[in-house]
Design an enzyme around this catalytic site. Sequence first.
Site, PDB file in Angstrom:
ATOM      1  N   LYS A 137       0.821  -1.208   0.000  1.00 44.68           N
ATOM      2  CA  LYS A 137       0.000   0.000   0.000  1.00 44.68           C
ATOM      3  C   LYS A 137       0.855   1.258   0.000  1.00 44.68           C
ATOM      4  CE  LYS A 137      -1.546   0.828   4.045  1.00 44.68           C
ATOM      5  NZ  LYS A 137      -1.353   2.077   4.761  1.00 44.68           N
ATOM      6  N   THR A 138       1.791   1.314   0.927  1.00 43.47           N
ATOM      7  CA  THR A 138       2.621   2.518   1.020  1.00 43.47           C
ATOM      8  C   THR A 138       3.467   2.671  -0.232  1.00 43.47           C
ATOM      9  OG1 THR A 138       2.716   2.095   3.374  1.00 43.47           O
ATOM     10  CG2 THR A 138       4.195   3.766   2.519  1.00 43.47           C
ATOM     11  N   ASP A 172      -4.175   8.309   2.748  1.00 41.53           N
ATOM     12  CA  ASP A 172      -3.761   7.013   3.266  1.00 41.53           C
ATOM     13  C   ASP A 172      -4.766   6.560   4.325  1.00 41.53           C
ATOM     14  OD1 ASP A 172      -2.224   4.829   3.667  1.00 41.53           O
ATOM     15  OD2 ASP A 172      -0.742   5.825   4.937  1.00 41.53           O
ATOM     16  N   GLU A 173      -4.880   5.274   4.538  1.00 38.66           N
ATOM     17  CA  GLU A 173      -5.744   4.738   5.601  1.00 38.66           C
ATOM     18  C   GLU A 173      -7.149   5.333   5.549  1.00 38.66           C
ATOM     19  OE1 GLU A 173      -4.623   2.319   7.142  1.00 38.66           O
ATOM     20  OE2 GLU A 173      -2.550   2.602   7.811  1.00 38.66           O
ATOM     21  N   GLN A 194      -8.916  -3.377   8.127  1.00 36.60           N
ATOM     22  CA  GLN A 194      -8.030  -2.810   9.142  1.00 36.60           C
ATOM     23  C   GLN A 194      -8.605  -1.546   9.752  1.00 36.60           C
ATOM     24  OE1 GLN A 194      -3.657  -3.076   8.515  1.00 36.60           O
ATOM     25  NE2 GLN A 194      -4.227  -3.670   6.447  1.00 36.60           N
ATOM     26  N   ARG A 248       0.848  -8.396  11.084  1.00 38.61           N
ATOM     27  CA  ARG A 248       2.114  -7.671  11.258  1.00 38.61           C
ATOM     28  C   ARG A 248       3.296  -8.610  11.115  1.00 38.61           C
ATOM     29  NH1 ARG A 248       0.628  -3.833   9.389  1.00 38.61           N
ATOM     30  NH2 ARG A 248      -1.201  -5.119   9.066  1.00 38.61           N
TER      31      ARG A 248
END
Length: 833
Positions: free
Chosen positions: A81-82, A269-270, A304, A657
């Site tokens: 994603k990043t 983002d997010e 998330q 994670r």
Amino acid sequence: MTNSFDDIPFFDDAPEEPAPRRSAASPAAAAGLGIAARAMAARDGNRAAMEYLSGLNPEQREAVESLDGPVLVLAGAGTGKTRVLTTRIAHILATARAYPSQILAVTFTNKAAREMKERVGVLVGGAVEGMPWMGTFHSIGVKLLRRHAELAGLRSDFSILDTDDVVRLIKQLIQAEGLDDKRWPAKQFAGMIDSWKNKGLTPPDIAEGDARAFANGKGRELYAAYQARLRTLNACDFGDLLLHPISIFRQNPDILKEYHQRFRYILVDEYQDTNTAQYMWLRLLAQRPQGTPQNVCCVGDDDQSIYGWRGAEVDNILRFEKDFVGAKVIKLERNYRSTEHILGAAGHLIAHNEGRLGKTLFTDRVDPDDEKVQVHAAWDSEEEARAVGEEIERLQRGGSDGKKHNLNDMAILVRASFQMREFEDRFVTLGLNYRVIGGPRFYERLEIRDAMAYFRLVCQPADDLAFERIVNTPKRGLGDTTIRNLHDYARARDIPMLAAASQITETDELKPKARKALFDVIQSFRNWSERLETVSHLELAEQILEESGYTDMWKADKSAEAPGRLDNLKELVRSMEAFESMRGFLEHVSLVMDADKNENLDAVSIMTLHSAKGLEFDTVFLPGWEEGLFPHQRALDEGGRSGLEEERRLAYVGLTRAKHRCHIWFVSNRRIHGLWQSTMPSRFLDELPAAHVDVAVSESNYGGYGGQGGGRGGYGQSRFDKADPFANTHSTPGWKRAQANKSDATRDNWGSRSGHAVERIGYGESGPRTRTIDGELVAKSVADTPSQFSVGDRVFHVKFGNGNVASIEGNKLTIDFDRAGQKRVLDGFVERA
DNA sequence: TTGCGATCCCTTTTT
DNA sequence: GGGATCGCAA
């Protein structure tokens, strides 16, 4: 008055029209774009130079290259994603679609903003410095508000209050209203205001019912009074950083239009974490008149979404396509982070949630040596910490693969921050390096807040909260009575307290002693304010702390913390070096609140699941998977089914994670509010698929300790073999030894360790215990087999004492204890009385 | 006004 | 268990 924020040129760093073209005169080119500049050249034919695009998978590449029109990227955990976001920014720059300053890139947390900046920096070099509009919602909100402060009734040097200030302020208001501040806690009202602001509600918007809910129906008035008070203080809270810009945009279409022209590309983002206010803010900036391109790209993962409690609206992500017609939706499902076992476990778990958009992560990397997700049981949280510590040491020495692991590659992710303590204690005794992320923060320390109050007041004389905080710190004989006088005087004339103090010392309203003391304080502040322009902020800071007597106060203090506090003050001054002015520093602190001074130390990270989002570690420990803690009781009570689903997403975040190893723990007993409570394994354990999970507890019980079991078994095995209590306690019930152990465990390290070893053998022997775990985890089979107890049986429990079985549900007993009341307990934990 | 002892309350997550 | 606040006494 000028300040550093006015120094930022407005639109003159990038022309509005036309769009940048590649030319020697272009500021973007002059800034030295690194790859971007090279890629600009590439535009003329040499596509191979766009090296940053290679290595993207087709979906990622599509997300990067779809520059025109709205795009929603649904990016699962670990799908890059990043990378997509940062590469997209690089791509915009490289294709000369916009200047760095024309890109609005919003993140949710400071950490994410920092990371984005770093990674964009790697791609485009120094050009990232020309991106003033990359940051958190709040930091960008400040920037906007500084520019248009007067439209919100503020001056551009307004202060930003943190939660602590807000609560104190509200408390004053509640008292001023003549309300009982015990019956109507300021903290609670601060929470209400916060959630109103998260929903984008100003005082007139508050529904009748909500307004009545607090302070005998005065909720709305109190909210309005609070806002008015903020204005006179020339201050705002976190929520205002979003709300003020929203109303400025709404009331000033011309200003909004300027920003529409400025922000050619918007990235978020997010996105699943945006709340209503953020959503309104974003929509104002991103929605353009028909026919104009809406180049907005939101990246998020509904699985998330873990900030619902804070007002985040998953709906925002679900209605993206409605808000932005013609939006392209791209799913990223190829995971580059975790082993198939970890993905399998996480995917199976999250599938228990209903309302989701439905993504399934997959990976190509299948390695038969990959370890399954391990589930361990422990007697209590102390043993949990001990065992995790030993597992960490084992990995450090050389794990099952014989490889030595860095502490930096390991993390302990807890549900609630109180869990951290036990790990910290344990690691201190082990001498194991650790770092706590998001724990008690540097800038929240008493001495730092005091010092900051001095600085704030020097920069912003209307900051009454700062004034009240330090006017009598160090002690100057200015007690409550004087302060109250001053307060009334200031309120009556509607002037700041510092100004009021200045006036009142010219009258004889105060006693001579207080008057003198106050006069001296004011003189000091006058001095300091003058030096603001002449002395470097570093020197000034030192002078303020010296001349105010603040450092002397701590030097005179003989308590144990005093030296540490002095160190912190030094550290504070040192950290100001990185800033140009005191104001710049104050702003940084109010928004960022953490000093990232974790150097290159090799250390285990300890943090909450929430703050772990977006990070990855080779090995992840997930302790505390017990009902009531995880899922957290309060989430269930207040959020019902959706609360449970959010908890499950949190579990999903935790699992995903991990890159290679994931160890889950649950304990049978945990101390909550100082009381020992018997706990049951989390329902999330039931939801893990047997195919990807090992129950480590039974293996280590039988294999690890007898010496005959071989296997890679338990942790710290050799150490326990030497422990002498081993033999003679071998046959007594586990709980008894555990109990005996508990009494001396806190003192005696070795004692507790050996006790620990013994305890675990006890578990192995107590059949129901082991089966229970297997049953909970792998199948419901055990739950279906009749319990060895029946209703009415008299039983004994180590924590709760004697009681009678009230009802039975599989292996879960409800027991009426004589002293502890009714509890639900697994049958493995009680025995016939 | 200050300092100390007792009591009370809270303990999810964060900008 | 523990931190913060309150009330009381010096």
